[in-house]
Design a protein around this motif. Structure first.
Motif, PDB file in Angstrom:
ATOM      1  N   TRP A  43       0.826  -1.213   0.000  1.00  0.00           N
ATOM      2  CA  TRP A  43       0.000   0.000   0.000  1.00  0.00           C
ATOM      3  C   TRP A  43       0.863   1.267   0.000  1.00  0.00           C
ATOM      4  O   TRP A  43       1.749   1.401   0.825  1.00  0.00           O
ATOM      5  N   ARG A  44       0.601   2.151  -0.950  1.00  0.00           N
ATOM      6  CA  ARG A  44       1.277   3.445  -1.104  1.00  0.00           C
ATOM      7  C   ARG A  44       2.782   3.319  -1.363  1.00  0.00           C
ATOM      8  O   ARG A  44       3.520   4.294  -1.216  1.00  0.00           O
ATOM      9  N   SER A  45       3.245   2.145  -1.716  1.00  0.00           N
ATOM     10  CA  SER A  45       4.675   1.973  -1.934  1.00  0.00           C
ATOM     11  C   SER A  45       5.004   2.152  -3.412  1.00  0.00           C
ATOM     12  O   SER A  45       4.256   1.720  -4.288  1.00  0.00           O
ATOM     13  N   LEU A  46       6.141   2.803  -3.664  1.00  0.00           N
ATOM     14  CA  LEU A  46       6.586   2.951  -5.051  1.00  0.00           C
ATOM     15  C   LEU A  46       7.595   1.861  -5.400  1.00  0.00           C
ATOM     16  O   LEU A  46       8.100   1.788  -6.502  1.00  0.00           O
ATOM     17  N   GLU A  47       7.876   1.023  -4.420  1.00  0.00           N
ATOM     18  CA  GLU A  47       8.839  -0.056  -4.647  1.00  0.00           C
ATOM     19  C   GLU A  47       8.174  -1.207  -5.392  1.00  0.00           C
ATOM     20  O   GLU A  47       7.132  -1.704  -4.968  1.00  0.00           O
ATOM     21  N   VAL A  48       8.801  -1.593  -6.479  1.00  0.00           N
ATOM     22  CA  VAL A  48       8.281  -2.733  -7.226  1.00  0.00           C
ATOM     23  C   VAL A  48       9.328  -3.841  -7.148  1.00  0.00           C
ATOM     24  O   VAL A  48      10.480  -3.647  -7.534  1.00  0.00           O
ATOM     25  N   ALA A  49       8.920  -4.987  -6.642  1.00  0.00           N
ATOM     26  CA  ALA A  49       9.866  -6.106  -6.484  1.00  0.00           C
ATOM     27  C   ALA A  49      10.392  -6.550  -7.845  1.00  0.00           C
ATOM     28  O   ALA A  49       9.668  -6.485  -8.849  1.00  0.00           O
ATOM     29  N   GLU A  50      11.633  -6.960  -7.863  1.00  0.00           N
ATOM     30  CA  GLU A  50      12.262  -7.421  -9.101  1.00  0.00           C
ATOM     31  C   GLU A  50      11.445  -8.564  -9.735  1.00  0.00           C
ATOM     32  O   GLU A  50      11.241  -8.600 -10.952  1.00  0.00           O
ATOM     33  N   GLU A  51      10.928  -9.470  -8.878  1.00  0.00           N
ATOM     34  CA  GLU A  51      10.135 -10.600  -9.409  1.00  0.00           C
ATOM     35  C   GLU A  51       8.867 -10.084 -10.097  1.00  0.00           C
ATOM     36  O   GLU A  51       8.413 -10.665 -11.070  1.00  0.00           O
ATOM     37  N   THR A  52       8.316  -8.995  -9.540  1.00  0.00           N
ATOM     38  CA  THR A  52       7.099  -8.427 -10.136  1.00  0.00           C
ATOM     39  C   THR A  52       7.419  -7.834 -11.511  1.00  0.00           C
ATOM     40  O   THR A  52       6.664  -8.012 -12.466  1.00  0.00           O
ATOM     41  N   ARG A  53       8.548  -7.152 -11.604  1.00  0.00           N
ATOM     42  CA  ARG A  53       8.965  -6.591 -12.898  1.00  0.00           C
ATOM     43  C   ARG A  53       9.133  -7.701 -13.933  1.00  0.00           C
ATOM     44  O   ARG A  53       8.658  -7.589 -15.054  1.00  0.00           O
ATOM     45  N   CYS A  54       9.808  -8.754 -13.540  1.00  0.00           N
ATOM     46  CA  CYS A  54      10.034  -9.890 -14.461  1.00  0.00           C
ATOM     47  C   CYS A  54       8.696 -10.512 -14.846  1.00  0.00           C
ATOM     48  O   CYS A  54       8.481 -10.864 -16.007  1.00  0.00           O
ATOM     49  N   PHE A  55       7.794 -10.616 -13.861  1.00  0.00           N
ATOM     50  CA  PHE A  55       6.488 -11.225 -14.114  1.00  0.00           C
ATOM     51  C   PHE A  55       5.707 -10.403 -15.146  1.00  0.00           C
ATOM     52  O   PHE A  55       5.124 -10.963 -16.082  1.00  0.00           O
ATOM     53  N   PHE A  56       5.714  -9.088 -15.008  1.00  0.00           N
ATOM     54  CA  PHE A  56       4.991  -8.238 -15.962  1.00  0.00           C
ATOM     55  C   PHE A  56       5.606  -8.323 -17.359  1.00  0.00           C
ATOM     56  O   PHE A  56       4.888  -8.313 -18.359  1.00  0.00           O
ATOM     57  N   ALA A  57       6.926  -8.407 -17.420  1.00  0.00           N
ATOM     58  CA  ALA A  57       7.591  -8.538 -18.722  1.00  0.00           C
ATOM     59  C   ALA A  57       7.207  -9.874 -19.362  1.00  0.00           C
ATOM     60  O   ALA A  57       6.894  -9.942 -20.562  1.00  0.00           O
ATOM     61  N   ALA A  58       7.177 -10.932 -18.524  1.00  0.00           N
ATOM     62  CA  ALA A  58       6.848 -12.266 -19.036  1.00  0.00           C
ATOM     63  C   ALA A  58       5.403 -12.321 -19.543  1.00  0.00           C
ATOM     64  O   ALA A  58       5.124 -12.943 -20.575  1.00  0.00           O
ATOM     65  N   LEU A  59       4.496 -11.649 -18.825  1.00  0.00           N
ATOM     66  CA  LEU A  59       3.088 -11.617 -19.253  1.00  0.00           C
ATOM     67  C   LEU A  59       2.971 -11.049 -20.659  1.00  0.00           C
ATOM     68  O   LEU A  59       2.258 -11.585 -21.510  1.00  0.00           O
ATOM     69  N   GLN A  60       3.694  -9.968 -20.872  1.00  0.00           N
ATOM     70  CA  GLN A  60       3.605  -9.304 -22.175  1.00  0.00           C
ATOM     71  C   GLN A  60       4.297 -10.124 -23.258  1.00  0.00           C
ATOM     72  O   GLN A  60       3.844 -10.156 -24.402  1.00  0.00           O
ATOM     73  N   VAL A  77       0.399   6.419  -9.368  1.00  0.00           N
ATOM     74  CA  VAL A  77       0.187   5.311 -10.312  1.00  0.00           C
ATOM     75  C   VAL A  77       1.124   5.381 -11.522  1.00  0.00           C
ATOM     76  O   VAL A  77       1.678   4.366 -11.945  1.00  0.00           O
ATOM     77  N   ALA A  78       1.325   6.596 -12.052  1.00  0.00           N
ATOM     78  CA  ALA A  78       2.111   6.738 -13.288  1.00  0.00           C
ATOM     79  C   ALA A  78       3.543   6.188 -13.177  1.00  0.00           C
ATOM     80  O   ALA A  78       3.994   5.468 -14.079  1.00  0.00           O
ATOM     81  N   PRO A  79       4.278   6.471 -12.085  1.00  0.00           N
ATOM     82  CA  PRO A  79       5.651   5.949 -12.009  1.00  0.00           C
ATOM     83  C   PRO A  79       5.720   4.421 -12.039  1.00  0.00           C
ATOM     84  O   PRO A  79       6.630   3.856 -12.634  1.00  0.00           O
ATOM     85  N   VAL A  80       4.738   3.774 -11.399  1.00  0.00           N
ATOM     86  CA  VAL A  80       4.735   2.303 -11.401  1.00  0.00           C
ATOM     87  C   VAL A  80       4.440   1.789 -12.815  1.00  0.00           C
ATOM     88  O   VAL A  80       5.062   0.839 -13.292  1.00  0.00           O
ATOM     89  N   GLY A  81       3.508   2.459 -13.487  1.00  0.00           N
ATOM     90  CA  GLY A  81       3.199   2.092 -14.871  1.00  0.00           C
ATOM     91  C   GLY A  81       4.421   2.203 -15.762  1.00  0.00           C
ATOM     92  O   GLY A  81       4.688   1.325 -16.589  1.00  0.00           O
ATOM     93  N   GLU A  82       5.184   3.285 -15.566  1.00  0.00           N
ATOM     94  CA  GLU A  82       6.408   3.480 -16.364  1.00  0.00           C
ATOM     95  C   GLU A  82       7.428   2.401 -16.073  1.00  0.00           C
ATOM     96  O   GLU A  82       8.047   1.838 -16.979  1.00  0.00           O
ATOM     97  N   LEU A  83       7.586   2.106 -14.800  1.00  0.00           N
ATOM     98  CA  LEU A  83       8.550   1.089 -14.371  1.00  0.00           C
ATOM     99  C   LEU A  83       8.218  -0.279 -14.963  1.00  0.00           C
ATOM    100  O   LEU A  83       9.105  -1.031 -15.359  1.00  0.00           O
ATOM    101  N   LEU A  84       6.918  -0.576 -15.013  1.00  0.00           N
ATOM    102  CA  LEU A  84       6.489  -1.891 -15.518  1.00  0.00           C
ATOM    103  C   LEU A  84       6.213  -1.862 -17.022  1.00  0.00           C
ATOM    104  O   LEU A  84       5.899  -2.898 -17.607  1.00  0.00           O
ATOM    105  N   ASP A  85       6.307  -0.657 -17.597  1.00  0.00           N
ATOM    106  CA  ASP A  85       6.086  -0.471 -19.031  1.00  0.00           C
ATOM    107  C   ASP A  85       4.685  -0.932 -19.464  1.00  0.00           C
ATOM    108  O   ASP A  85       4.525  -1.694 -20.421  1.00  0.00           O
ATOM    109  N   VAL A  86       3.680  -0.513 -18.688  1.00  0.00           N
ATOM    110  CA  VAL A  86       2.292  -0.837 -19.033  1.00  0.00           C
ATOM    111  C   VAL A  86       1.423   0.422 -18.926  1.00  0.00           C
ATOM    112  O   VAL A  86       1.788   1.385 -18.244  1.00  0.00           O
ATOM    113  N   LEU A  87       0.276   0.366 -19.583  1.00  0.00           N
ATOM    114  CA  LEU A  87      -0.720   1.423 -19.456  1.00  0.00           C
ATOM    115  C   LEU A  87      -1.138   1.507 -17.994  1.00  0.00           C
ATOM    116  O   LEU A  87      -1.383   0.479 -17.368  1.00  0.00           O
TER     117      LEU A  87
END
Ligand SMILES: [Mg+2]
Length: 177
Positions: A43-60, A77-87
């Motif tokens: 909640w309210r964290s801008l930290e995105v776990a490395e596994e989450t980043r990999c997971f989003f890349a794998a989904l795409q 919301v926007a910074p997390v979207g940028e980090l994960l490269d998603v809308l």
């Protein structure tokens, strides 16, 4: 598809990385919308776990179209979207269907081709079901939450859950009699 209860998730998982991707693909799901707080990050964290980043890349890479649909503000919301490269769509006002349907549109998919993954019954699951998406409830990433969520929404969720269980038991008893 008409749902029997707008408060019932089609599927319940422990964590987003447990999504049954093959099954969803077989069912024609091509888009995945995610809530942000306590679904993708704490909640309210801008930290995105490395596994989450990999997971989003794998989904795409697998061909899923992915977006974040959050009730939080754009600055969050926007910074997390940028980090994960998603809308990433903010201020969604879930359980309103407006932004959920807009996200499907932006991904070029119908609600029937899209699933929504979130941790809250009264916003994510209700919104997804109302919009005609497959609804997937996930456990919270971290127990820390907004006080209104912790003391009001979760209490209501437990009440709804108990009512649904009672309904299931009655249906089962009827079908056995
Ligand atoms: Mg959430």
């Amino acid at each position: 598809m008409k749902k029997e209860s707008l408060f019932r998730a089609d599927l319940h998982i422990h964590h987003i990385r447990e999504l049954p991707l093959d099954l969803l693909w077989q069912q024609g799901i091509r888009g995945l919308l995610f809530d942000l707080d306590n679904t993708v990050t704490a909640w309210r964290s801008l930290e995105v776990a490395e596994e989450t980043r990999c997971f989003f890349a794998a989904l795409q890479q697998r061909g899923f179209r992915v977006a974040i649909v959050s009730n939080s503000d754009r600055a969050r919301v926007a910074p997390v979207g940028e980090l994960l490269d998603v809308l990433a769509l903010s201020g969604a006002g879930k359980p309103s269907v407006r932004t959920i349907l807009h996200a499907c549109d932006q991904l070029g998919l119908s609600p029937g081709q899209t699933a929504f993954v979130g941790d809250q019954l009264l916003t994510d699951i209700l919104g997804a079901n109302r919009a005609g998406l497959t609804s997937i409830l996930t456990d919270v990433v971290h127990p820390k939450e907004f006080w209104g969520t912790r003391y009001l929404s979760r209490w209501l969720e437990r009440l709804i859950h108990a009512l649904l269980l009672r309904k299931d038991k009655r249906t089962e008893a009827k079908s056995n009699s």
